[in-house]
Design an enzyme around this catalytic site. Structure first.
Site, short mmCIF file in Angstrom:
data_model
loop_
_atom_site.label_atom_id
_atom_site.label_comp_id
_atom_site.label_asym_id
_atom_site.label_seq_id
_atom_site.Cartn_x
_atom_site.Cartn_y
_atom_site.Cartn_z
N TYR A 12 2.90 -0.77 0.67
CA TYR A 12 3.90 -1.14 1.67
C TYR A 12 4.08 0.00 2.66
O TYR A 12 3.77 1.16 2.38
CB TYR A 12 5.25 -1.48 1.01
CG TYR A 12 6.02 -0.28 0.48
CD1 TYR A 12 6.93 0.41 1.30
CD2 TYR A 12 5.87 0.14 -0.84
CE1 TYR A 12 7.65 1.49 0.82
CE2 TYR A 12 6.59 1.21 -1.33
CZ TYR A 12 7.47 1.90 -0.50
OH TYR A 12 8.18 2.97 -0.97
N CYS A 13 4.59 -0.34 3.84
CA CYS A 13 4.93 0.64 4.88
C CYS A 13 6.04 0.03 5.73
O CYS A 13 6.62 -0.98 5.35
CB CYS A 13 3.71 1.03 5.71
SG CYS A 13 2.92 -0.36 6.57
N THR A 14 6.34 0.62 6.86
CA THR A 14 7.49 0.17 7.66
C THR A 14 7.33 -1.27 8.17
O THR A 14 8.19 -2.11 7.96
CB THR A 14 7.72 1.11 8.85
OG1 THR A 14 7.84 2.45 8.38
CG2 THR A 14 8.98 0.72 9.61
N GLY A 57 3.94 -2.89 8.17
CA GLY A 57 2.73 -3.52 7.63
C GLY A 57 1.42 -2.97 8.16
O GLY A 57 0.36 -3.17 7.55
N ILE A 68 8.60 -3.14 5.18
CA ILE A 68 9.99 -2.99 4.73
C ILE A 68 10.95 -3.78 5.61
O ILE A 68 11.89 -4.40 5.13
CB ILE A 68 10.38 -1.49 4.75
CG1 ILE A 68 9.46 -0.68 3.84
CG2 ILE A 68 11.84 -1.31 4.36
CD1 ILE A 68 9.51 0.81 4.10
#
Length: 322
Positions: free
Chosen positions: A177-179, A181, A206
């Site tokens: 996951y990241c901010t 995508g 997120i």
């Protein structure tokens, strides 16, 4: 009350034959719509975060998605009472997010996309490892419960960190996951390339997880790359995980050190902020170039004669009406 501005976060991996020509066209479009923010364009696609009045942002999304190349763009939209940026920058680069993985095309192979609800249902299983693809200063203020974090300052350091984790990740399903995508597109593809078999990614990152799944078990705040700095995403079981850089009390208020030579970006509580006049240490407080502290720890960059039309060889023309 509805807020008058929107903040858009988006990306799209898609071939762009002439990035520089598209950059100029896109820059002019943003000017016509009075948008501010940062947009990166490359041969592999488009990556941006911009702010503007809701009607202007709605029009922008409509125009972008009308282009067949960007029809699949998934815009993450937040409300705001003002612009989240002071300038507009539209630039061409080799990659839309710097990874060094130029050989990877997420349109050919990448991890399985999980919608927020699917990610939520899967994340706590015993055979699952949740992996944070972001830099240390991002996850220090907020991350998923039990997530594996990587000691990296930039995403381009990610590939060299994987070897050390191979035994820990062996036989596990990996959920990245990241901010928003974008980093997971190449990160999950790289993990597959390295021999990992069960690799997934949180679609929309997120931000989308907060909007569609309540942000459950995301501890702290989500670091964002605009004037807000960090935003709440968890409306189910929120908590604060970061601590004041000076005194160690629980604090998620991110500031920049008032000493511009240092400019350290860390959590500092209100009490320490005022005592050190916005600095992160006594040494920085006494620095001759220290900026005046107004209680926010945010320092607007000097526009230095900023001209959004600089570099154009022709007069601005209306691209919105075309």
């Amino acid at each position: 009350m509805n807020k008058p501005y929107s903040i858009l976060l988006y990306y799209c991996y898609t071939p762009i034959a002439d990035p520089e020509a598209f950059r100029e066209e896109h820059h002019l479009l943003c000017l016509e719509l009075n948008l501010l923010g940062r947009i990166i364009i490359s041969k592999e696609g488009l990556n941006g975060t911009v702010s503007g009045l809701k009607a202007d942002c709605d029009r922008y999304m409509e125009i972008v998605k009308a282009d067949p190349r960007f029809a699949k763009v998934d815009f993450k939209v937040d409300e705001s009472d003002k612009h989240a940026f002071a300038k507009l920058h539209v630039r061409t680069k080799a990659e839309i997010v710097h990874s060094g993985l130029l050989h990877i095309d997420p349109n050919v192979r990448t991890g399985i996309h999980l919608e927020p609800k699917e990610f939520k249902e899967m994340k706590d299983r015993e055979d699952v490892v949740i992996m944070d693809m972001r830099s240390d200063y991002e996850y220090s203020v907020g991350r998923f419960k039990n997530a594996v974090t990587l000691d990296i300052e930039n995403f381009r350091e990610f590939p060299e960190k994987i070897d050390a984790l191979k035994e820990e990740l062996k036989g596990k399903k990996i959920l990245t996951y990241c901010t928003g995508g974008i980093k997971c597109e190449k990160a999950s593809a790289f993990l597959l390339e390295q021999g990992f078999e069960d690799v997934y990614q949180l679609h929309g990152g997120i931000i989308k997880y907060g909007k569609e799944a309540g942000g459950e078990d995301f501890e702290g705040k989500c670091y964002v790359f605009d004037n807000r700095v960090a935003v709440d995403v968890n409306s189910v079981n929120p908590t604060v995980i970061s601590k004041c850089y000076v005194c160690g009390t629980v604090e998620d208020r991110m500031v920049n050190c008032a000493n511009p030579v240092c400019n350290l970006h860390v959590p500092i509580c209100e009490k320490c902020g005022w005592e050190l006049e916005g600095a992160c240490s006594t040494e920085c407080k006494e620095h001759p170039e220290k900026r005046a502290y107004d209680g926010t720890g945010y320092y607007q960059k000097n526009l230095n004669g900023y001209n959004p039309l600089k570099g154009f060889n022709r007069r601005k023309t209306s691209t919105v009406s075309k």
